[in-house]
Design an enzyme around this catalytic site. Structure first.
Site, PDB file in Angstrom:
ATOM      1  CE  LYS A 130       2.097  -0.227   5.448  1.00 60.79           C
ATOM      2  NZ  LYS A 130       1.282  -0.163   4.196  1.00 60.79           N
ATOM      3  CE  LYS A 161      -4.814  -2.595   0.284  1.00 60.06           C
ATOM      4  NZ  LYS A 161      -3.460  -3.156   0.272  1.00 60.06           N
ATOM      5  CB  THR A 177      -0.907   0.011   1.240  1.00 62.73           C
ATOM      6  OG1 THR A 177      -1.722  -1.166   1.228  1.00 62.73           O
ATOM      7  CG2 THR A 177      -1.799   1.244   1.258  1.00 62.73           C
TER       8      THR A 177
END
Length: 299
Positions: free
Chosen positions: A241, A173, A97
């Site tokens: 994250k 995503k 990602t």
């Protein structure tokens, strides 16, 4: 389907499953990870072993499934980066990602070496990775798609083709991770709220999974709480994250994402009290601590 020579770099819960799927599909698969035991485990299951510098020029594909953008860049263009060593026409599937701008930059740098690049973030969890049933949110040139076809067939149940250059896959995503991260945090809030009202976690799962309030994340993660099993399939710290990336993208777009920000704070709190490496369902423990109650597996 022709056999390809592939390096799978990053053998965590998702990357390991992808490597297993590549082996099962008959591809000559070399596994690499910072944890030697993971490499040895894959070799025992049919994976190949060799210094990557020795085989890079003969590889057809590289599947990069590491934690973040920094690790992806290090794998491709660090001191021992693989991209400049690959033959022209080899393809890189980048599965972490990352921000869309980063994906576009990696595509451009790969192109300087005649290497094709697929912006290929993944979804589905470790179980689907091991079964070759992932969903891949991809974007790439037609040439890169053609070079990656066998990799898709081995690892994915669904491949969304979202654009003819990198960036669109990572953008999608980010949208998925916004929802997934919020849904897990909301599940943790709801299941703990239920406990305060005398509803035990098992009953919560039984009822809500058949009602309008359910979600895929609820049905997948809430059973971990019922079992008191917080062994990480996807760790709390990953959401620091991923939701951080979502908020960075939102900031650059001048888009307010207050629900995402609130969810992120729960993961930050969970990491701060030592739960960062536990399963992300452990975010429910933050609510439980605040309410003065115990969930299964808590002491």
């Amino acid at each position: 389907m022709s056999q390809k020579k592939v390096a799978a770099i990053g053998l965590g819960s998702m990357g390991y499953g992808m490597a297993q799927s590549l082996i099962r599909a008959g591809h000559e698969t070399y596994g690499y990870d910072v944890v030697p035991d993971q490499m040895a485990r894959l070799a025992a299951e049919g994976g190949k072993s060799a210094p990557i510098a020795d085989i890079a020029a003969s590889l057809d594909a590289v599947v990069v499934c590491v934690l973040n953008a920094a690790q992806t860049e290090a794998v491709l263009f660090g001191d021992d980066g693989v991209a400049p060593r690959l033959k022209r026409g080899a393809v890189v599937l980048s599965c972490a990602t990352v921000a869309p701008d980063f994906a576009r930059a990696m595509e451009a740098r790969c192109a300087e070496h005649g290497v094709l690049y697929v912006d290929a973030p993944i979804s589905g969890g470790s179980v689907k990775a091991a079964k070759g049933q992932l969903s891949i949110m991809s974007a790439a040139t037609p040439e890169a798609y053609a070079a990656a076809e066998e990799m898709f067939e081995a690892t994915a149940e669904t491949v969304f083709r979202l654009g003819d250059c990198a960036g669109a896959g990572s953008a999608m995503k980010a949208v998925n991770q916004l929802l997934a991260g919020v849904h897990i945090a909301a599940m943790g809030e709801a299941i703990t709220f239920g406990v305060t009202q005398g509803i035990d976690p098992a009953t919560f799962v039984e009822v809500i999974s058949k009602c309008a309030g359910t979600s895929w994340m609820l049905e997948n993660r809430a059973p971990h709480i019922v079992a008191g099993d917080y062994k990480p399939h996807s760790a709390i710290e990953i959401w620091l994250k991923d939701l951080g990336i979502v908020l960075d993208i939102a900031k650059s777009a001048k888009f307010s994402a207050p629900i995402t920000a609130a969810a992120l704070q729960q993961y930050v709190t969970a990491a701060g009290i030592g739960l960062g490496r536990e399963d992300d369902s452990a975010v429910a423990k933050v609510y439980a601590r605040n309410a003065g109650i115990l969930l299964p597996g808590m002491e």
